[in-house]
Design a protein around this motif. Structure first.
Motif, PDB file in Angstrom:
ATOM      1  N   VAL A 169       0.816  -1.218   0.000  1.00 39.59           N
ATOM      2  CA  VAL A 169       0.000   0.000   0.000  1.00 39.59           C
ATOM      3  C   VAL A 169       0.850   1.270   0.000  1.00 39.59           C
ATOM      4  N   LEU A 170       1.918   1.292   0.792  1.00 41.23           N
ATOM      5  CA  LEU A 170       2.697   2.523   0.978  1.00 41.23           C
ATOM      6  C   LEU A 170       4.021   2.547   0.225  1.00 41.23           C
ATOM      7  N   GLY A 171       4.541   1.389  -0.150  1.00 39.02           N
ATOM      8  CA  GLY A 171       5.836   1.344  -0.815  1.00 39.02           C
ATOM      9  C   GLY A 171       6.914   0.784   0.095  1.00 39.02           C
ATOM     10  N   ALA A 172       8.144   1.170  -0.165  1.00 40.48           N
ATOM     11  CA  ALA A 172       9.296   0.616   0.546  1.00 40.48           C
ATOM     12  C   ALA A 172       9.180   0.815   2.050  1.00 40.48           C
ATOM     13  N   GLU A 173       9.670  -0.165   2.775  1.00 44.28           N
ATOM     14  CA  GLU A 173       9.683  -0.078   4.235  1.00 44.28           C
ATOM     15  C   GLU A 173      10.681   0.987   4.681  1.00 44.28           C
ATOM     16  N   PRO A 174      10.396   1.668   5.798  1.00 47.15           N
ATOM     17  CA  PRO A 174      11.258   2.769   6.226  1.00 47.15           C
ATOM     18  C   PRO A 174      12.566   2.341   6.890  1.00 47.15           C
ATOM     19  N   GLU A 175      12.670   1.100   7.315  1.00 48.78           N
ATOM     20  CA  GLU A 175      13.919   0.631   7.917  1.00 48.78           C
ATOM     21  C   GLU A 175      14.026  -0.876   7.749  1.00 48.78           C
ATOM     22  N   THR A 176      15.245  -1.358   7.833  1.00 52.81           N
ATOM     23  CA  THR A 176      15.492  -2.796   7.788  1.00 52.81           C
ATOM     24  C   THR A 176      15.207  -3.370   9.164  1.00 52.81           C
ATOM     25  N   VAL A 177      14.466  -4.450   9.193  1.00 52.76           N
ATOM     26  CA  VAL A 177      14.128  -5.085  10.468  1.00 52.76           C
ATOM     27  C   VAL A 177      15.266  -6.029  10.851  1.00 52.76           C
ATOM     28  N   PRO A 178      15.852  -5.813  12.019  1.00 50.72           N
ATOM     29  CA  PRO A 178      16.935  -6.714  12.447  1.00 50.72           C
ATOM     30  C   PRO A 178      16.358  -8.073  12.842  1.00 50.72           C
ATOM     31  N   PRO A 179      17.197  -9.100  12.897  1.00 47.24           N
ATOM     32  CA  PRO A 179      16.713 -10.404  13.365  1.00 47.24           C
ATOM     33  C   PRO A 179      16.108 -10.271  14.763  1.00 47.24           C
ATOM     34  N   TYR A 180      15.090 -11.068  15.034  1.00 47.40           N
ATOM     35  CA  TYR A 180      14.443 -11.041  16.341  1.00 47.40           C
ATOM     36  C   TYR A 180      14.044 -12.455  16.727  1.00 47.40           C
ATOM     37  N   THR A 181      13.975 -12.671  18.015  1.00 45.71           N
ATOM     38  CA  THR A 181      13.611 -13.986  18.526  1.00 45.71           C
ATOM     39  C   THR A 181      12.103 -14.047  18.735  1.00 45.71           C
ATOM     40  N   ALA A 182      11.584 -15.232  18.848  1.00 47.49           N
ATOM     41  CA  ALA A 182      10.153 -15.410  19.055  1.00 47.49           C
ATOM     42  C   ALA A 182       9.681 -14.846  20.391  1.00 47.49           C
ATOM     43  N   ASP A 183      10.585 -14.724  21.359  1.00 44.54           N
ATOM     44  CA  ASP A 183      10.168 -14.191  22.665  1.00 44.54           C
ATOM     45  C   ASP A 183      10.112 -12.660  22.694  1.00 44.54           C
ATOM     46  N   TRP A 184      10.554 -12.002  21.616  1.00 47.53           N
ATOM     47  CA  TRP A 184      10.490 -10.533  21.514  1.00 47.53           C
ATOM     48  C   TRP A 184      11.025  -9.862  22.765  1.00 47.53           C
ATOM     49  N   SER A 185      12.154 -10.290  23.213  1.00 47.95           N
ATOM     50  CA  SER A 185      12.849  -9.673  24.351  1.00 47.95           C
ATOM     51  C   SER A 185      12.082  -9.777  25.665  1.00 47.95           C
ATOM     52  N   GLU A 186      11.305 -10.827  25.830  1.00 51.71           N
ATOM     53  CA  GLU A 186      10.587 -11.018  27.097  1.00 51.71           C
ATOM     54  C   GLU A 186      11.520 -11.061  28.307  1.00 51.71           C
ATOM     55  N   PRO A 187      12.664 -11.763  28.235  1.00 53.01           N
ATOM     56  CA  PRO A 187      13.524 -11.812  29.423  1.00 53.01           C
ATOM     57  C   PRO A 187      13.971 -10.426  29.908  1.00 53.01           C
ATOM     58  N   SER A 188      14.234  -9.508  28.984  1.00 60.13           N
ATOM     59  CA  SER A 188      14.703  -8.179  29.374  1.00 60.13           C
ATOM     60  C   SER A 188      13.555  -7.209  29.656  1.00 60.13           C
ATOM     61  N   GLY A 189      12.345  -7.546  29.210  1.00 59.41           N
ATOM     62  CA  GLY A 189      11.208  -6.642  29.385  1.00 59.41           C
ATOM     63  C   GLY A 189      11.259  -5.439  28.462  1.00 59.41           C
ATOM     64  N   ASP A 190      12.084  -5.482  27.443  1.00 59.00           N
ATOM     65  CA  ASP A 190      12.257  -4.371  26.518  1.00 59.00           C
ATOM     66  C   ASP A 190      11.144  -4.397  25.460  1.00 59.00           C
ATOM     67  N   GLU A 191      10.387  -3.325  25.374  1.00 64.28           N
ATOM     68  CA  GLU A 191       9.256  -3.241  24.433  1.00 64.28           C
ATOM     69  C   GLU A 191       9.725  -2.865  23.025  1.00 64.28           C
ATOM     70  N   VAL A 192      10.502  -3.738  22.417  1.00 67.30           N
ATOM     71  CA  VAL A 192      11.098  -3.505  21.101  1.00 67.30           C
ATOM     72  C   VAL A 192      10.020  -3.280  20.036  1.00 67.30           C
ATOM     73  N   LEU A 193       9.044  -4.149  19.975  1.00 68.91           N
ATOM     74  CA  LEU A 193       8.005  -4.050  18.942  1.00 68.91           C
ATOM     75  C   LEU A 193       7.166  -2.790  19.132  1.00 68.91           C
TER      76      LEU A 193
END
Length: 140
Positions: free
Chosen positions: A40-64
């Motif tokens: 719909v909008l075109g190219a993505e604004p940034e490259t998404v780095p690799p991420y784990t399925a837990d989405w940083s749950e151990p650190s509590g970091d709200e990355v997403l």
């Protein structure tokens, strides 16, 4: 019809594949939103780095959540409007790590482990996990 919903519905049936973002081949919930963005909008604004399925749950970091605030338009309330991106917390006291696109009529489209891309009711269990709502930007 809302262009984001129209495109998201084209992805229904795509198998679930962690870190993937290709319609018909495989995607996860972020890949679905990214694929809809590209169509719909075109190219993505940034490259998404690799991420784990837990989405940083151990650190509590709200990355997403932080990434969503960077590129999507935060909405003031949790009342979904057609085409909105919904952010969910899968468990209480854990990081938000699931996305879907509200399709209207109390339903949303999302890529879900073990199911692939499906359109689901925004039932009470799902609605209770909703923590943020975003609109796609007009253009970047």
């Amino acid at each position: 019809m809302n262009p984001y919903v129209t495109e998201a519905r084209r992805w229904i049936g795509t198998p679930y594949l962690h870190q993937a973002d290709t319609r018909s081949a495989g995607t996860d919930c972020l890949g679905l939103v990214r694929g809809v963005w590209r169509h719909v909008l075109g190219a993505e604004p940034e490259t998404v780095p690799p991420y784990t399925a837990d989405w940083s749950e151990p650190s509590g970091d709200e990355v997403l959540w932080r990434a969503a605030r960077r590129w999507l338009v935060p909405q003031a309330d949790l009342i979904p409007r057609t085409g909105d991106v919904l952010l969910f917390r899968m468990r209480a006291n854990s990081v938000a790590k699931h996305l879907g696109i509200f399709s209207g009529e109390a339903r949303f489209i999302h890529a879900y482990t073990g199911h692939g891309v499906i359109e689901s009711p925004l039932s009470t269990p799902w609605a209770s996990r909703l923590v943020a709502r975003f609109a796609f930007p007009e253009r970047i």
